[in-house]
Every structure is written in C-alpha cells, then in structure tokens.
Design a protein around this motif. Structure first.
Motif, PDB file in Angstrom:
ATOM      1  N   ILE A 146      -8.802   8.901  -1.635  1.00 45.89           N
ATOM      2  CA  ILE A 146      -9.514   8.851  -0.358  1.00 45.89           C
ATOM      3  C   ILE A 146      -9.565  10.251   0.232  1.00 45.89           C
ATOM      4  N   SER A 147     -10.750  10.715   0.541  1.00 47.53           N
ATOM      5  CA  SER A 147     -10.908  12.051   1.109  1.00 47.53           C
ATOM      6  C   SER A 147     -10.567  12.052   2.590  1.00 47.53           C
ATOM      7  N   VAL A 148      -9.989  13.146   3.045  1.00 50.28           N
ATOM      8  CA  VAL A 148      -9.701  13.369   4.459  1.00 50.28           C
ATOM      9  C   VAL A 148     -10.891  14.121   5.050  1.00 50.28           C
ATOM     10  N   PRO A 149     -11.381  13.738   6.250  1.00 53.06           N
ATOM     11  CA  PRO A 149     -12.578  14.378   6.817  1.00 53.06           C
ATOM     12  C   PRO A 149     -12.519  15.896   6.827  1.00 53.06           C
ATOM     13  N   TYR A 150     -11.359  16.456   7.150  1.00 54.24           N
ATOM     14  CA  TYR A 150     -11.167  17.904   7.046  1.00 54.24           C
ATOM     15  C   TYR A 150      -9.692  18.149   6.797  1.00 54.24           C
ATOM     16  N   PRO A 151      -9.372  19.188   6.026  1.00 52.25           N
ATOM     17  CA  PRO A 151      -7.964  19.426   5.645  1.00 52.25           C
ATOM     18  C   PRO A 151      -7.066  19.556   6.864  1.00 52.25           C
ATOM     19  N   ARG A 152      -5.941  18.878   6.811  1.00 51.45           N
ATOM     20  CA  ARG A 152      -4.965  18.989   7.888  1.00 51.45           C
ATOM     21  C   ARG A 152      -3.581  18.725   7.305  1.00 51.45           C
ATOM     22  N   ALA A 153      -2.593  19.361   7.871  1.00 52.72           N
ATOM     23  CA  ALA A 153      -1.218  19.225   7.372  1.00 52.72           C
ATOM     24  C   ALA A 153      -0.633  17.915   7.879  1.00 52.72           C
TER      25      ALA A 153
ATOM     26  N   SER B 111     -12.098   1.612  -4.534  1.00 51.55           N
ATOM     27  CA  SER B 111     -12.729   2.894  -4.207  1.00 51.55           C
ATOM     28  C   SER B 111     -13.527   2.827  -2.909  1.00 51.55           C
ATOM     29  N   ASP B 112     -13.799   1.591  -2.422  1.00 48.75           N
ATOM     30  CA  ASP B 112     -14.539   1.435  -1.174  1.00 48.75           C
ATOM     31  C   ASP B 112     -13.634   1.374   0.055  1.00 48.75           C
ATOM     32  N   HIS B 113     -12.316   1.350  -0.158  1.00 56.71           N
ATOM     33  CA  HIS B 113     -11.403   1.290   0.981  1.00 56.71           C
ATOM     34  C   HIS B 113     -11.524   2.564   1.808  1.00 56.71           C
ATOM     35  N   LYS B 114     -11.500   2.394   3.117  1.00 59.47           N
ATOM     36  CA  LYS B 114     -11.717   3.518   4.014  1.00 59.47           C
ATOM     37  C   LYS B 114     -10.487   3.777   4.885  1.00 59.47           C
TER      38      LYS B 114
ATOM     39  N   VAL C  90       0.831  -1.197   0.000  1.00 57.61           N
ATOM     40  CA  VAL C  90       0.000   0.000   0.000  1.00 57.61           C
ATOM     41  C   VAL C  90       0.872   1.255   0.000  1.00 57.61           C
ATOM     42  N   LEU C  91       0.496   2.223  -0.829  1.00 62.65           N
ATOM     43  CA  LEU C  91       1.100   3.554  -0.824  1.00 62.65           C
ATOM     44  C   LEU C  91       0.003   4.583  -0.634  1.00 62.65           C
ATOM     45  N   LEU C  92       0.172   5.442   0.373  1.00 61.02           N
ATOM     46  CA  LEU C  92      -0.730   6.567   0.587  1.00 61.02           C
ATOM     47  C   LEU C  92       0.059   7.848   0.335  1.00 61.02           C
ATOM     48  N   VAL C  93      -0.363   8.612  -0.664  1.00 56.25           N
ATOM     49  CA  VAL C  93       0.343   9.837  -1.040  1.00 56.25           C
ATOM     50  C   VAL C  93      -0.567  11.027  -0.761  1.00 56.25           C
ATOM     51  N   PRO C  94      -0.223  11.911   0.206  1.00 53.41           N
ATOM     52  CA  PRO C  94      -1.057  13.092   0.455  1.00 53.41           C
ATOM     53  C   PRO C  94      -1.079  14.007  -0.771  1.00 53.41           C
TER      54      PRO C  94
ATOM     55  N   ARG D 134      -3.193  19.543  -0.834  1.00 49.73           N
ATOM     56  CA  ARG D 134      -2.978  20.288   0.422  1.00 49.73           C
ATOM     57  C   ARG D 134      -3.637  19.629   1.638  1.00 49.73           C
ATOM     58  N   GLY D 135      -3.474  18.333   1.733  1.00 50.51           N
ATOM     59  CA  GLY D 135      -3.917  17.632   2.928  1.00 50.51           C
ATOM     60  C   GLY D 135      -5.378  17.285   2.970  1.00 50.51           C
ATOM     61  N   SER D 136      -6.135  17.498   1.882  1.00 52.03           N
ATOM     62  CA  SER D 136      -7.566  17.200   1.896  1.00 52.03           C
ATOM     63  C   SER D 136      -7.869  15.803   1.361  1.00 52.03           C
ATOM     64  N   ALA D 137      -6.855  15.114   0.829  1.00 53.09           N
ATOM     65  CA  ALA D 137      -7.091  13.786   0.261  1.00 53.09           C
ATOM     66  C   ALA D 137      -5.793  12.996   0.208  1.00 53.09           C
ATOM     67  N   PHE D 138      -5.937  11.665   0.082  1.00 54.59           N
ATOM     68  CA  PHE D 138      -4.832  10.760  -0.169  1.00 54.59           C
ATOM     69  C   PHE D 138      -5.033  10.124  -1.537  1.00 54.59           C
ATOM     70  N   HIS D 139      -3.940   9.996  -2.268  1.00 55.04           N
ATOM     71  CA  HIS D 139      -3.961   9.157  -3.470  1.00 55.04           C
ATOM     72  C   HIS D 139      -3.537   7.767  -3.027  1.00 55.04           C
TER      73      HIS D 139
END
Length: 387
Positions: free
Chosen positions: A187-194, A238-241, A159-163, A166-171
């Motif tokens: 994958i969307s982030v609940p609210y933007p964070r650094a 796309s269903d991964h959380k 697995v690779l998670l790439v922010p 600006r912190g609002s999502a992961f690829h």
C-alpha cells in the motif's frame, strides 16, 4: 406438558434469554437442533446484543519492572474473576483485543501469533508469517490488529502493516479465518513520512477496531495523524485502502500517555500530558456543505487536572490506564499505591473501581499494557485449522 421441547418457541426463547451466564447460553446450543436454531436466529441474537455486556481490563502485572510480564484480568465481577490466559500459554504477550477474542504472541518468538477466547478456552495458532521483502523502516515496528466482520462475527482478519521503503509504503499482510491463508500486498503512502507509533503507547501497535475499520494513532515527528484501514473492503487484497486522517491535534510531550478505545458509537483517545493533566478527544463523522462525509477529531475534555483527585481519594492519581470497555464516559486510573479508581467525565467524580486482588497489591501495572475485554452474550467462536 412433559418436557421443555413441548413449550411454544416464544416462551422457550424468553426462558433462554433470561439465562444469567453467557457460557450457559452458548452451551444450550448443543441441547438439540431446535435449540441451536433458536439461539442462532437473528431475532434472538439481536435481543441478546441489547443485554448489558460483561467487561473488564486485561493488565500486565509484575513484581519487578524487569521480571517477566503476567497478563491478568481485573476481577470486576464473578465471571471476569475466573478468567485467565493460562489455558493458552502462560508466557503469552497480549497484543490486541476484540470483544472476547485476544491476540497473543509468544514472548520468545515475535512471529508466533495466536487467537484465543479466554471464556470458552478455544484457541488457534496462526501459520508462520511470510517474510517481508523490501527495505524495512525499522525492524520489529509492525502495526498489528484484528477484528470481526461486522456482517458475520464468526469471520475475522488478522492484519499486519509493516512500513517499508523509508516511509513511502506499507507491506500489508492479512490472515483470514475464512480462507485460512496469508495474503500480501503493498500500500502506497500519499507522501513519504517517518511514520511511527505514538511513544509510550504500546497499544498503538495494535489497531483499535471500530465499525469494521482498524485505526492506529501515529506521528511523523511534526504532527499526530490517524491511519484508517478497512480489512473487509474487498476480496482482492490489492484493493484495500489506507486513509491518513489529520489529528488528534494534541501536542506530544515527553512522558505523555496515550490511551485509545472504541465504543459502539465512537472512538475516543485520552492524552495525559506529563503527570499533571489529561484531555479527551473523540473521532466523529461529519457531513460538509456539499454533502461529503468527513471524519475528524474533536476535543471534548480539555486539561483536567490530576491534582484534584487527591481531595477525593486517599491516593494521588498517577496515570490514566484507559477507558471503561463499554462506557466512554468512564476512565480507569492508577494511583501511587497501584490501586485503581474511576473518573466520570460526565459527572466529574472519582470513585473506587475495584479492590485489587492480594497477589496484585504489590505489582506494578504499566499504563501501556492495558487492553479492554468485552464478553458478548454469545461468545465468539475460534475456528480450528483443518490440516
């Protein structure tokens, strides 16, 4: 009785169970179809899993801080003293581990990843990683991890998670040993964070596997939080959380050292503050008043002073290297002269862990480049790519 094949199955299974070396058991599967099915049988595998597993640590060692790194297996016993990554690539960087599998990348190419088993000397180079589209938060800041399917240890995901943005999502990029291909999603982030890994803790880039999940300890300039990801949650990527869980609740300070390790029943993190003391947190699942399951961090050891260890051993302890791979109550610590000692959280005692090999005596072992290695009694196979 003329040969082993004349033995009753129960007696043959008992003899194979007492074979002292995991590799010998692994090789016995090729003796005959009967032996293969016997060793692969669920009841035999369950019994083997109850045997004490061989474990050690993989550490980076170098003569000088600026010299190329060499990853070594600490010789905890005769089996681990013969392990090496040289069969795979002498210039491989260790990025993460899962039991007896090691995730490596080429020192000269960040996108050249491979999985190997140092015990069976099997290896697999992964196909090139697809290029990420979108605005990267920080080029090169990639959360990595891999683990086996809890229901089928022969299947695993990288697995690779790439922010991005600006912190609002992961690829999200996942390579499966079953499909033999990369799958991608956002994958969307609940609210933007650094979002960024905890500083001075390289393994935080490599997710800690536990109970079929991957965990990363992160911070956003204001508080610590944990990313939880289930790579086996759905066939549709796309269903991964991702879940974002508060804590552990330690205050990060300059020169803090963070070590994370997963065990059979829990995940623990050790935080060394500056150079004076350390605390230990444990990740637990609880049931609230309405019956919902919640996962929280709990402080179990608070501010143990490192100064006390100078009374128990000749060297001053300088850094916590990490947990014992199979015993959550044991910590490995590096002394001022780079020898390694153990500390028992339960008994509050210090002991000599290993005699450092001659070629490592003068080497520097950075605390952020330490990985657990656990050898099951049935080594995990590494499949070959079919061209």
């Amino acid at each position: 009785m003329s040969n082993m094949d004349d033995l009753p199955e129960a007696l043959l299974a008992e003899i194979l169970y007492h074979v002292p070396c995991p590799k010998s058991i692994f090789r016995c599967k090729s003796v005959s179809k009967r032996w293969f099915h016997l060793i692969s049988a669920p009841y035999f595998v369950r019994r083997l899993k109850q045997k004490p597993m061989v474990s050690t640590l993989i550490v980076e060692a170098t003569d000088e801080i600026l010299d190329p790194e060499v990853f070594e297996f600490l010789p905890m016993c005769e089996i681990t003293s013969s392990l090496s990554l040289s069969f795979y690539n002498t210039e491989a960087n260790v990025e993460a581990t899962y039991n007896d599998l090691v995730l490596c990348n080429d020192r000269w190419g960040d996108d050249c990843y491979g999985i190997c088993n140092p015990y069976t000397k099997q290896w697999l180079y992964l196909p090139p990683i697809p290029e990420v589209q979108g605005e990267l938060v920080e080029r090169g800041m990639v959360y990595k991890g891999f683990l086996c399917d809890p229901l089928n240890p022969q299947l695993w995901n990288f697995v690779l998670l790439v922010p991005v943005s600006r912190g609002s999502a992961f690829h999200l990029q996942v390579w499966s040993s079953e499909t033999r291909e990369w799958r991608e999603s956002v994958i969307s982030v609940p609210y933007p964070r650094a979002i960024r890994p905890v500083p001075q803790s390289k393994p935080s880039y490599g997710g800690v596997p536990y109970n079929g999940m991957l965990y990363w300890i992160c911070w956003d300039d204001s508080a610590m939080f944990t990313i939880e990801f289930d790579p086996f949650g759905s066939d549709d990527i796309s269903d991964h959380k991702c879940r974002f869980i508060d804590g552990p609740g330690f205050e990060f300070r300059r020169y803090s050292i963070v070590s994370v390790c997963a065990f059979q029943k829990c995940v623990r993190v050790c935080v060394q503050s500056g150079g004076s003391c350390f605390s230990v947190w444990e990740f637990k699942e609880e049931v609230d008043s309405v019956g919902d399951k919640l996962k929280k961090w709990h402080l179990i050891v608070d501010r143990v002073s490192l100064n006390q260890f100078s009374r128990d051993c000749s060297d001053h302890t300088r850094a916590v290297l990490g947990f014992h791979p199979t015993n959550e109550d044991i910590l490995y610590m590096r002394t001022a002269t780079y020898s390694i000692v153990t500390y028992s959280i339960r008994d509050k005692t210090v002991g000599r862990a290993i005699d450092t090999p001659k070629h490592l005596e003068a080497c520097y072992i950075p605390f952020e480049h330490v990985f657990p290695f656990v050898l099951p009694w049935l080594p995990t196979p590494v499949p070959r790519l079919q061209h």
